[in-house]
Scaffold this motif. Structure first.
Motif, PDB file in Angstrom:
ATOM      1  N   SER A  66       0.714  -1.107  -0.081  1.00 57.60           N
ATOM      2  CA  SER A  66      -0.047   0.071   0.111  1.00 57.60           C
ATOM      3  C   SER A  66       0.733   1.398  -0.140  1.00 57.60           C
ATOM      4  O   SER A  66       0.398   2.360  -0.509  1.00 57.60           O
ATOM      5  N   GLU A 105       2.210   1.866  -3.510  1.00 59.14           N
ATOM      6  CA  GLU A 105       1.129   2.203  -4.503  1.00 59.14           C
ATOM      7  C   GLU A 105       0.808   3.929  -4.031  1.00 59.14           C
ATOM      8  O   GLU A 105       0.574   4.749  -4.864  1.00 59.14           O
ATOM      9  N   PHE A 106       0.818   4.154  -2.819  1.00 52.12           N
ATOM     10  CA  PHE A 106       0.310   5.641  -2.452  1.00 52.12           C
ATOM     11  C   PHE A 106       1.321   6.432  -2.918  1.00 52.12           C
ATOM     12  O   PHE A 106       1.141   7.590  -3.187  1.00 52.12           O
ATOM     13  N   CYS A 161       1.231   7.229  -6.565  1.00 52.32           N
ATOM     14  CA  CYS A 161       0.102   7.792  -6.949  1.00 52.32           C
ATOM     15  C   CYS A 161       0.365   9.477  -6.658  1.00 52.32           C
ATOM     16  O   CYS A 161       0.304  10.200  -7.238  1.00 52.32           O
ATOM     17  N   SER A 162       0.816   9.628  -5.361  1.00 55.57           N
ATOM     18  CA  SER A 162       0.784  11.189  -4.920  1.00 55.57           C
ATOM     19  C   SER A 162       2.315  11.851  -4.975  1.00 55.57           C
ATOM     20  O   SER A 162       2.412  12.913  -4.619  1.00 55.57           O
ATOM     21  N   LYS A 205      -7.326   9.801  -5.015  1.00 48.13           N
ATOM     22  CA  LYS A 205      -7.257   9.399  -6.386  1.00 48.13           C
ATOM     23  C   LYS A 205      -7.842  10.418  -7.286  1.00 48.13           C
ATOM     24  O   LYS A 205      -7.236  10.719  -8.440  1.00 48.13           O
ATOM     25  N   ASP A 227      -7.524   3.803 -10.229  1.00 47.45           N
ATOM     26  CA  ASP A 227      -7.173   2.577  -9.144  1.00 47.45           C
ATOM     27  C   ASP A 227      -5.775   2.854  -8.634  1.00 47.45           C
ATOM     28  O   ASP A 227      -4.946   3.556  -9.455  1.00 47.45           O
ATOM     29  N   PHE A 228      -5.506   2.775  -7.574  1.00 49.63           N
ATOM     30  CA  PHE A 228      -4.012   2.805  -7.038  1.00 49.63           C
ATOM     31  C   PHE A 228      -3.120   1.858  -7.879  1.00 49.63           C
ATOM     32  O   PHE A 228      -1.806   2.013  -7.756  1.00 49.63           O
ATOM     33  N   ASP A 254      -6.384  -0.351  -2.712  1.00 51.49           N
ATOM     34  CA  ASP A 254      -7.957  -0.080  -3.294  1.00 51.49           C
ATOM     35  C   ASP A 254      -8.806  -1.147  -2.381  1.00 51.49           C
ATOM     36  O   ASP A 254      -9.947  -0.847  -2.095  1.00 51.49           O
ATOM     37  N   ASP A 303      -8.129   0.086   1.673  1.00 49.71           N
ATOM     38  CA  ASP A 303      -8.167   1.368   1.952  1.00 49.71           C
ATOM     39  C   ASP A 303      -9.250   1.583   3.314  1.00 49.71           C
ATOM     40  O   ASP A 303      -8.773   2.524   4.420  1.00 49.71           O
TER      41      ASP A 303
END
Length: 273
Positions: free
Chosen positions: A38, A41-42, A45-46, A229, A236-237, A249, A252
């Protein structure tokens, strides 16, 4: 939908087997793995300017927090992990001043959230397992989250007419939200009934409160990561879990729910023996 169902039918029994029958260190490995994936993935994304090295360090820190909680007092684990991640993040920030393109503060903050805050929240599952009668308590976040998600989905599909937050999550409805609350309470009471048959003393009223407040956390968790998101324009992540998206996802809501359930259990325990 078929792929999503098949994955759930296979994965949920495996997860329950680990939680119920494996030693707690195995649960620590599983929760640490969820936290680590996670975290990556976070970050992807960010904080797109974080490279493989920063993602790897953040993932290792995220894994170690839940796993180390099994063997050491959680407070000491958090102090060491957060100090290391805090120092490492600042070192990466300072090193970027050697080149023209510098690391944004968003990336620095994202590393602390992904590698520190989120793992501490989901490691509440491990901490519940460390309690007296931990086998009964460790399932509480899963009972709330899975039943709330299922109730919200099916009530939304069958009865949903009024949008809950259309600009944030267009598929969620007020009817679905209510369905999530009702099914979570019903399944939690059923879980309490099963525990009484196994010889536990259970306060069903307190369990119902767990379910209600846990459903609030579950739905807020889902909406909060949907907001992330939307901020970064992704659906989706990740694509790690077929039919579900990324690890973040799928879990979460669990970050919020597990942390709140642990607080509720600490204040008013519902299960004794």
């Amino acid at each position: 939908m078929l792929t999503r169902t098949i994955v759930a039918v296979i994965a949920i029994p495996l997860l329950l087997a680990v939680l119920l029958f494996a030693p707690l260190w195995a649960t620590g490995i599983v929760i640490g793995g969820i936290a680590a994936m996670s975290a990556v993935e976070f970050l992807r994304c960010s904080a797109k300017d974080t490279g493989a090295r920063m993602q790897a360090v953040t993932a290792v820190c995220a894994f170690c927090i839940p796993f180390a909680c099994v063997f050491y007092p959680s407070g000491r684990v958090y102090e060491i992990a957060l100090f290391f991640l805090f120092a490492y993040s600042f070192c990466e920030l300072m090193l970027t001043f050697r080149r023209e393109e510098r690391m944004g503060f968003e990336s620095f903050a994202a590393m602390l959230i992904a590698g520190g805050v989120l793992p501490i929240m989901i490691s509440a599952i491990v901490r519940l397992g460390l309690r007296e009668w931990g086998t009964a308590y460790i399932l509480l976040p899963f009972v709330v989250t899975f039943s709330c998600d299922s109730g919200a989905y099916f009530a939304g599909v069958l009865l949903g007419k009024h949008k809950l937050v259309p600009t944030l999550s267009p598929n969620k409805t007020i009817e679905g939200s209510i369905g999530g609350f009702l099914l979570a309470i019903a399944v939690m009471l059923l879980y309490g009934f099963v525990l009484t048959k196994l010889g536990y003393e259970v306060n069903l009223i307190v369990l119902a409160i767990y379910a209600f407040l846990g459903s609030v956390a579950c739905q807020l968790g889902d909406l909060s990561f949907s907001a992330v998101k939307r901020l970064f324009g992704i659906k989706d992540f990740g694509r790690l879990i077929p039919g579900h998206g990324g690890m973040l996802d799928r879990f979460d809501s669990m970050f919020w729910t597990a942390a709140l359930v642990e607080l509720l259990v600490s204040w008013v325990p519902a299960i004794t023996k």
